[in-house]
Scaffold this active site. Structure first.
Site, PDB file in Angstrom:
ATOM      1  CG  ASP A   1      -5.429   4.856   0.343  1.00  0.00           C
ATOM      2  OD1 ASP A   1      -6.517   4.327   1.229  1.00  0.00           O
ATOM      3  OD2 ASP A   1      -5.738   6.087   1.231  1.00  0.00           O
TER       4      ASP A   1
ATOM      5  CD  GLU B   1      -9.164   3.207  -1.277  1.00  0.00           C
ATOM      6  OE1 GLU B   1     -10.509   2.487  -1.061  1.00  0.00           O
ATOM      7  OE2 GLU B   1      -8.409   3.949  -1.448  1.00  0.00           O
TER       8      GLU B   1
ATOM      9  CG  HIS C   1      -8.727  -2.036   3.544  1.00  0.00           C
ATOM     10  ND1 HIS C   1      -8.947  -2.090   2.259  1.00  0.00           N
ATOM     11  CD2 HIS C   1      -8.451  -1.046   3.818  1.00  0.00           C
ATOM     12  CE1 HIS C   1      -7.765  -0.973   2.035  1.00  0.00           C
ATOM     13  NE2 HIS C   1      -8.105  -0.465   3.246  1.00  0.00           N
ATOM     14  CG  ASP C   2     -11.282   1.350   3.374  1.00  0.00           C
ATOM     15  OD1 ASP C   2     -11.586   1.388   4.551  1.00  0.00           O
ATOM     16  OD2 ASP C   2     -11.286   1.158   1.710  1.00  0.00           O
TER      17      ASP C   2
ATOM     18  CG  ASP D   1      -2.419   0.151   0.887  1.00  0.00           C
ATOM     19  OD1 ASP D   1      -2.861   0.949  -0.356  1.00  0.00           O
ATOM     20  OD2 ASP D   1      -3.350  -0.996   1.869  1.00  0.00           O
TER      21      ASP D   1
END
Length: 536
Positions: free
Chosen positions: A205, A268, A329-330, A103
């Protein structure tokens, strides 16, 4: 819908598996997963058939947002280990013939990062312009109406320097000023550090947030806002996100990656398809894989999904490579969104559509969202919103390895509670059950990796109605497949009117169907998916 002609690179052919480090495997009995724990589970991932591991942030951080608030981009948080642990992990991953993706969080830092500490020390500090500092309006109010994704205004007053700074997320996460060339070079140097250490790529991200409107214009009020929605949705972020200049920044990152051998970048990006595909860049000089979150957000409806697949395939630039995501994860886990039986159908869809699939840890055993009592909520999104149901904790609980205490994740108290049914839903038990979700994933992955039509062939839409979705994957000089998925709980009846459907079922969500010959008409039970190897 055409497959590209040149040989596929690893990130096109491989399957990406997201590891949330806090929750994968604890090796030192502190209740939190770590790098050494991940290293010990590389063999499991290899046996699953995974070729590429993506790690959520492991950097030094005050952990206001569990690592997405970075205080040192080239350091490892002690919770996860140290740089020696990282080097051992990447060596083991590479020795296993796999890739490691990190990430990267370039939009914002922690307010404890040395850059921000300098920036807020005075108005004339050399790093003042590394962040977004602005005066109050004449009436003393915030510079504009931009809202934080975690609730409230996105502007925080600094008493010392008498200005506001901008934070798209927590106030502890100030946004960097990417219009500053010094910021750009500093972040490119971060990328160089990790690329030189051997990482194979980055997942970037909130890529679409990286640059903001220079005029600081107010965002328009959202006419479709409803009370149950997150407060940030009260306005439409047309000036605070997805600005035209962002593509120049992505191109610079891509140019750096291209100086290394076969490194890649995932973006993302939560945007509609017509805007998402712009992040591939002109002539594919942008992100290799702008994340396609369609299957996370669409209603589980065959016609809507089929139409959106066609829209996506039709919008892709020439030579751009598609990708698909079922969980992260979101977002709530796929099993919690569509149910356990439809999660099996979803797995078949994920691993047979054209493009690179990403699997979220635990989805391969059907992990569900775990109810976290309000007093145990840790996610800042949940803590800062009036509605605790917006917490992301339920989808981040520890991996369920076996039926021992704490599911084999830790010998200490885990940082988040485990599912109550972990003694039944775990890797060890499912490895012994040929009908389990884990076995289905393994068989789908193996079939995909062995079939040119599935990992690199064309996508041909066949049919969609109120229940079923059907499509063909086809490659030259290789077997072709028809995939038929019943996205409902009721039996459905499929007849191929335009495409021949003669062949043998080689894989099904219910193995009893395998080996059955079919010819044009197929009857499926509810929650059923099949893969037919078509006769030449």
């Amino acid at each position: 819908m055409n497959a590209q002609q040149s040989p596929l690179l690893w990130w096109q052919k491989d399957i990406i598996y997201q590891v949330y480090p806090r929750s994968f495997q604890d090796s030192n009995a502190d209740g939190i997963g770590d790098l050494e724990g991940i290293r010990r589970r590389v063999g499991y991932l290899r046996s699953l058939g995974i070729n590429a591991i993506w790690l959520s942030p492991i950097y030094a951080s005050p952990m206001a947002d569990f690592g997405y608030d970075i205080s040192d981009y080239t350091g490892i948080h002690p919770l996860f280990g140290n740089m020696n642990d990282f080097d051992r992990l990447i060596a083991e991953v590479h020795d296993a013939g796999m890739k490691l993706i990190l990430d990267l969080v370039p939009n914002h830092t922690s307010d404890q990062h040395p850059w921000f500490i300098e920036s807020r020390s005075s108005r004339d500090n050399p790093k003042r312009n590394w962040y977004l500092w602005y005066d109050a309006r004449p009436d003393g109010s915030v510079p504009n109406n931009w809202l934080s994704a975690f609730g409230g205004s996105a502007w925080e007053w600094d008493e010392t320097t008498q200005q506001y700074y901008y934070h798209a997320f927590l106030k502890e996460q100030p946004d960097l000023n990417w219009r500053n060339p010094e910021v750009q070079e500093a972040m490119l140097n971060v990328m160089r550090f990790w690329l030189d250490r051997g990482v194979d790529g980055f997942r970037v991200d909130v890529m679409w947030h990286m640059i903001k409107d220079q005029q600081l214009r107010d965002n328009p009020v959202n006419p479709g806002y409803l009370p149950h929605m997150p407060t940030c949705d009260q306005v439409l972020p047309v000036y605070s996100t997805d600005q035209p200049e962002v593509h120049e920044l992505v191109q610079k990152m891509r140019q750096l990656l291209d100086t290394y051998h076969e490194r890649m970048m995932i973006g993302e990006i939560y945007l509609p398809i017509n805007k998402l595909v712009m992040y591939y860049g002109a002539g594919n000089n942008g992100a290799h894989l702008p994340f396609n979150f369609m299957l996370l957000s669409l209603p589980w409806d065959a016609r809507q999904i089929a139409a959106s697949i066609d829209e996506y395939e039709g919008a892709l630039p020439a030579r751009a490579w598609p990708n698909w995501v079922l969980g992260n994860h979101d977002q709530p886990r796929v099993t919690s969104r569509v149910g356990l039986q439809q999660a099996r159908v979803a797995a078949m869809m994920l691993l047979t559509l054209r493009g690179t699939p990403t699997i979220y840890y635990g989805d391969e055993i059907g992990m569900r969202d775990v109810p976290i009592p309000f007093e145990e909520v840790q996610d800042p999104q949940g803590l800062n919103m009036p509605d605790k149901n917006l917490s992301r904790d339920p989808a981040r609980t520890p991996m369920q390895w076996d039926n021992s205490v704490n599911a084999g994740f830790t010998t200490a108290r885990p940082w988040l509670r485990l599912a109550a049914d972990y003694s039944r839903i775990n890797v060890q038990r499912q490895e012994q059950d040929p009908y389990s979700m884990l076995h289905l994933y393994k068989r789908l992955i193996k079939l995909r990796q062995q079939s040119p039509a599935l990992y690199g062939g064309n996508y041909i839409p066949v049919h969609a109605d109120t229940q079923a979705l059907a499509y063909i994957r086809k490659a030259e000089d290789a077997p072709s497949f028809m995939i038929i998925l019943n996205l409902s709980h009721r039996p459905c009846y499929f007849k191929a009117w335009q495409q021949p459907c003669k062949g043998r079922i080689i894989l099904a969500t219910s193995p009893e169907l395998e080996g059955t010959q079919v010819a044009d008409a197929v009857n499926l039970a509810g929650d059923e998916g099949i893969i037919i190897e078509l006769e030449p």
